[in-house]
Design a protein around this motif. Structure first.
Motif, PDB file in Angstrom:
ATOM      1  N   TYR A   1     -52.966 -53.889  10.466  1.00  0.00           N
ATOM      2  CA  TYR A   1     -53.604 -52.583  10.596  1.00  0.00           C
ATOM      3  C   TYR A   1     -53.676 -51.902   9.222  1.00  0.00           C
ATOM      4  CZ  TYR A   1     -52.685 -53.389  15.530  1.00  0.00           C
ATOM      5  OH  TYR A   1     -52.648 -53.945  16.794  1.00  0.00           O
ATOM      6  N   PRO A   2     -54.834 -51.998   8.565  1.00  0.00           N
ATOM      7  CA  PRO A   2     -55.001 -51.368   7.249  1.00  0.00           C
ATOM      8  C   PRO A   2     -55.290 -49.875   7.380  1.00  0.00           C
ATOM      9  CG  PRO A   2     -57.018 -52.469   7.876  1.00  0.00           C
ATOM     10  CD  PRO A   2     -56.022 -52.759   8.973  1.00  0.00           C
ATOM     11  N   ALA A   3     -55.331 -49.193   6.253  1.00  0.00           N
ATOM     12  CA  ALA A   3     -55.653 -47.762   6.239  1.00  0.00           C
ATOM     13  C   ALA A   3     -57.004 -47.524   6.911  1.00  0.00           C
ATOM     14  CB  ALA A   3     -55.675 -47.246   4.805  1.00  0.00           C
ATOM     15  N   GLY A   4     -57.048 -46.512   7.777  1.00  0.00           N
ATOM     16  CA  GLY A   4     -58.262 -46.197   8.506  1.00  0.00           C
ATOM     17  C   GLY A   4     -58.317 -46.790   9.903  1.00  0.00           C
ATOM     18  N   SER A   5     -57.388 -47.710  10.215  1.00  0.00           N
ATOM     19  CA  SER A   5     -57.349 -48.310  11.550  1.00  0.00           C
ATOM     20  C   SER A   5     -56.326 -47.591  12.410  1.00  0.00           C
ATOM     21  CB  SER A   5     -57.010 -49.801  11.461  1.00  0.00           C
ATOM     22  OG  SER A   5     -55.684 -49.980  10.976  1.00  0.00           O
ATOM     23  N   VAL A   6     -56.353 -47.886  13.703  1.00  0.00           N
ATOM     24  CA  VAL A   6     -55.389 -47.286  14.626  1.00  0.00           C
ATOM     25  C   VAL A   6     -54.707 -48.392  15.426  1.00  0.00           C
ATOM     26  CG1 VAL A   6     -57.172 -46.879  16.385  1.00  0.00           C
ATOM     27  CG2 VAL A   6     -55.036 -45.598  16.473  1.00  0.00           C
ATOM     28  N   HIS A   7     -53.404 -48.325  15.480  1.00  0.00           N
ATOM     29  CA  HIS A   7     -52.599 -49.278  16.252  1.00  0.00           C
ATOM     30  C   HIS A   7     -52.171 -48.587  17.541  1.00  0.00           C
ATOM     31  CE1 HIS A   7     -48.632 -51.794  16.541  1.00  0.00           C
ATOM     32  NE2 HIS A   7     -49.460 -52.041  17.540  1.00  0.00           N
ATOM     33  N   HIS A   8     -52.719 -49.015  18.659  1.00  0.00           N
ATOM     34  CA  HIS A   8     -52.411 -48.415  19.956  1.00  0.00           C
ATOM     35  C   HIS A   8     -51.322 -49.232  20.638  1.00  0.00           C
ATOM     36  CE1 HIS A   8     -53.851 -47.381  24.314  1.00  0.00           C
ATOM     37  NE2 HIS A   8     -52.691 -46.811  24.007  1.00  0.00           N
ATOM     38  N   LEU A   9     -50.129 -48.655  20.741  1.00  0.00           N
ATOM     39  CA  LEU A   9     -49.036 -49.270  21.489  1.00  0.00           C
ATOM     40  C   LEU A   9     -49.044 -48.655  22.883  1.00  0.00           C
ATOM     41  CD1 LEU A   9     -46.524 -51.155  21.428  1.00  0.00           C
ATOM     42  CD2 LEU A   9     -45.180 -49.106  20.901  1.00  0.00           C
ATOM     43  N   ARG A  10     -49.393 -49.457  23.874  1.00  0.00           N
ATOM     44  CA  ARG A  10     -49.520 -48.942  25.232  1.00  0.00           C
ATOM     45  C   ARG A  10     -48.161 -48.628  25.847  1.00  0.00           C
ATOM     46  NH1 ARG A  10     -54.703 -49.457  26.785  1.00  0.00           N
ATOM     47  NH2 ARG A  10     -55.998 -50.917  25.582  1.00  0.00           N
ATOM     48  N   ARG A  11     -48.155 -47.663  26.710  1.00  0.00           N
ATOM     49  CA  ARG A  11     -46.920 -47.246  27.373  1.00  0.00           C
ATOM     50  C   ARG A  11     -46.257 -48.439  28.062  1.00  0.00           C
ATOM     51  NH1 ARG A  11     -46.810 -42.287  31.673  1.00  0.00           N
ATOM     52  NH2 ARG A  11     -48.598 -43.414  32.492  1.00  0.00           N
ATOM     53  N   GLY A  12     -44.962 -48.618  27.797  1.00  0.00           N
ATOM     54  CA  GLY A  12     -44.211 -49.707  28.411  1.00  0.00           C
ATOM     55  C   GLY A  12     -44.256 -51.018  27.651  1.00  0.00           C
ATOM     56  N   HIS A  13     -45.126 -51.139  26.647  1.00  0.00           N
ATOM     57  CA  HIS A  13     -45.221 -52.362  25.855  1.00  0.00           C
ATOM     58  C   HIS A  13     -44.260 -52.291  24.668  1.00  0.00           C
ATOM     59  CE1 HIS A  13     -49.347 -53.944  27.360  1.00  0.00           C
ATOM     60  NE2 HIS A  13     -48.744 -53.255  28.303  1.00  0.00           N
ATOM     61  N   VAL A  14     -44.019 -53.435  24.048  1.00  0.00           N
ATOM     62  CA  VAL A  14     -43.057 -53.487  22.954  1.00  0.00           C
ATOM     63  C   VAL A  14     -43.508 -54.498  21.904  1.00  0.00           C
ATOM     64  CG1 VAL A  14     -41.659 -55.212  24.166  1.00  0.00           C
ATOM     65  CG2 VAL A  14     -40.616 -53.808  22.392  1.00  0.00           C
ATOM     66  N   LYS A  15     -43.248 -54.172  20.636  1.00  0.00           N
ATOM     67  CA  LYS A  15     -43.588 -55.065  19.532  1.00  0.00           C
ATOM     68  C   LYS A  15     -42.547 -54.937  18.414  1.00  0.00           C
ATOM     69  CE  LYS A  15     -48.621 -54.629  20.180  1.00  0.00           C
ATOM     70  NZ  LYS A  15     -49.909 -54.271  19.535  1.00  0.00           N
ATOM     71  N   GLN A  16     -42.564 -55.906  17.532  1.00  0.00           N
ATOM     72  CA  GLN A  16     -41.897 -55.772  16.238  1.00  0.00           C
ATOM     73  C   GLN A  16     -42.941 -55.217  15.284  1.00  0.00           C
ATOM     74  OE1 GLN A  16     -40.944 -59.471  14.327  1.00  0.00           O
ATOM     75  NE2 GLN A  16     -39.738 -58.528  12.709  1.00  0.00           N
ATOM     76  N   TYR A  17     -42.531 -54.325  14.386  1.00  0.00           N
ATOM     77  CA  TYR A  17     -43.507 -53.804  13.431  1.00  0.00           C
ATOM     78  C   TYR A  17     -42.891 -53.702  12.045  1.00  0.00           C
ATOM     79  CZ  TYR A  17     -41.385 -49.112  13.245  1.00  0.00           C
ATOM     80  OH  TYR A  17     -40.527 -48.059  13.034  1.00  0.00           O
ATOM     81  N   LYS A  18     -43.774 -53.706  11.055  1.00  0.00           N
ATOM     82  CA  LYS A  18     -43.346 -53.612   9.670  1.00  0.00           C
ATOM     83  C   LYS A  18     -44.287 -52.695   8.909  1.00  0.00           C
ATOM     84  CE  LYS A  18     -42.403 -56.460   5.570  1.00  0.00           C
ATOM     85  NZ  LYS A  18     -42.357 -57.851   5.037  1.00  0.00           N
ATOM     86  N   MET A  19     -43.695 -51.782   8.139  1.00  0.00           N
ATOM     87  CA  MET A  19     -44.480 -50.907   7.264  1.00  0.00           C
ATOM     88  C   MET A  19     -44.029 -51.193   5.837  1.00  0.00           C
ATOM     89  SD  MET A  19     -44.378 -47.391   9.521  1.00  0.00           S
ATOM     90  CE  MET A  19     -45.599 -46.523   8.515  1.00  0.00           C
ATOM     91  N   PRO A  20     -44.817 -51.949   5.088  1.00  0.00           N
ATOM     92  CA  PRO A  20     -44.445 -52.251   3.708  1.00  0.00           C
ATOM     93  C   PRO A  20     -44.422 -50.989   2.841  1.00  0.00           C
ATOM     94  CG  PRO A  20     -46.092 -53.793   4.517  1.00  0.00           C
ATOM     95  CD  PRO A  20     -46.016 -52.672   5.503  1.00  0.00           C
ATOM     96  N   GLU A  21     -44.036 -51.145   1.628  1.00  0.00           N
ATOM     97  CA  GLU A  21     -43.920 -50.040   0.668  1.00  0.00           C
ATOM     98  C   GLU A  21     -45.187 -49.179   0.641  1.00  0.00           C
ATOM     99  OE1 GLU A  21     -43.728 -49.842  -4.200  1.00  0.00           O
ATOM    100  OE2 GLU A  21     -42.556 -51.355  -3.150  1.00  0.00           O
ATOM    101  N   GLY A  22     -44.989 -47.866   0.729  1.00  0.00           N
ATOM    102  CA  GLY A  22     -46.107 -46.938   0.600  1.00  0.00           C
ATOM    103  C   GLY A  22     -46.990 -46.815   1.814  1.00  0.00           C
TER     104      GLY A  22
END
Length: 224
Positions: free
Chosen positions: A151-172
């Motif tokens: 998900y680059p700048a300008g995109s939207v990551h929709h995490l639906r209710r009840g769902h689960v993921k691993q996520y990473k936010m690199p530097e900045g």
């Protein structure tokens, strides 16, 4: 022979619990069906606003945030917090900082991010979460996949209710995060790391104080 008193006590408690749940469930069902009537913000507008802020200010995160908050305050002056009160946030093993723009029983809107990078567990939530990436790139992963979601700048990551993921936010990486649904149950996830590991009670107090102030204020201003 009369039954033990303990059995009677347990039976009374079970009856009370069943009665309580029977009374609460219809109220919950009615509110659940009408949650959209309590929403102030629109996730499509927030995505459009995020893209316009990025187009206007590029990688200048502070200018992007100011652009977003200024427009939202113009639209909802009574429901947008202009006090840029940044605080750490530890949840699901990830650490970053957040600025609470709005918090209520059914919605929260924050700027969340980190200048040094982090990763963790999204948590299982009682609200849909829309993560509008403002700067940097967020990565997400679900079991069984061999490539990350990007998900680059300008995109939207929709995490639906009840769902689960691993996520990473690199530097900045910073994002405008919008959750809509039942917000109070999500607070336990936000506080758990403090109580179980970091013991940063100063940050916990700041988070509780600001969240409660915004939730109570917005509840008082709520028009049914």
């Amino acid at each position: 022979m009369s039954p033990p008193r303990n059995s009677n006590s347990i039976g009374s408690w079970l009856f009370f619990l069943a009665t309580l749940l029977g009374a609460i469930f219809p109220i919950y069902y009615m509110l659940e069906k009408n949650l959209d009537k309590f929403y102030i913000f629109d996730h499509e507008h927030l995505h459009d606003l995020s893209k316009r802020a990025i187009a206007e200010h590029g990688n200048n995160t502070k200018a992007i945030v100011d652009y977003i908050v200024t427009e939202l305050h113009g639209m909802h002056p009574a429901n947008v917090n202009l006090n840029e009160e940044w605080m750490f946030n530890n949840a699901g093993g990830a650490m970053g900082a957040m600025y609470i723009i709005h918090a209520s029983i059914t919605e929260y809107l924050i700027i969340f991010g980190t200048a040094v990078g982090t990763e963790g567990h999204t948590g299982v939530h009682t609200a849909d979460d829309y993560f509008n990436i403002l700067t940097g790139t967020q990565l997400a992963y679900v079991p069984g996949e061999y490539e990350p979601e990007v998900y680059p700048a300008g995109s939207v990551h929709h995490l639906r209710r009840g769902h689960v993921k691993q996520y990473k936010m690199p530097e900045g990486c910073f994002a405008l995060e919008y959750a809509r649904g039942w917000i109070p149950p999500m607070l336990f996830f936000g506080f758990a790391d403090t109580l179980s590991s970091t013991l940063d009670f100063g940050t916990l107090w700041t988070t509780v104080r600001v969240t409660a102030r915004e939730m109570i204020g917005n509840l008082i201003r709520l028009k049914f």
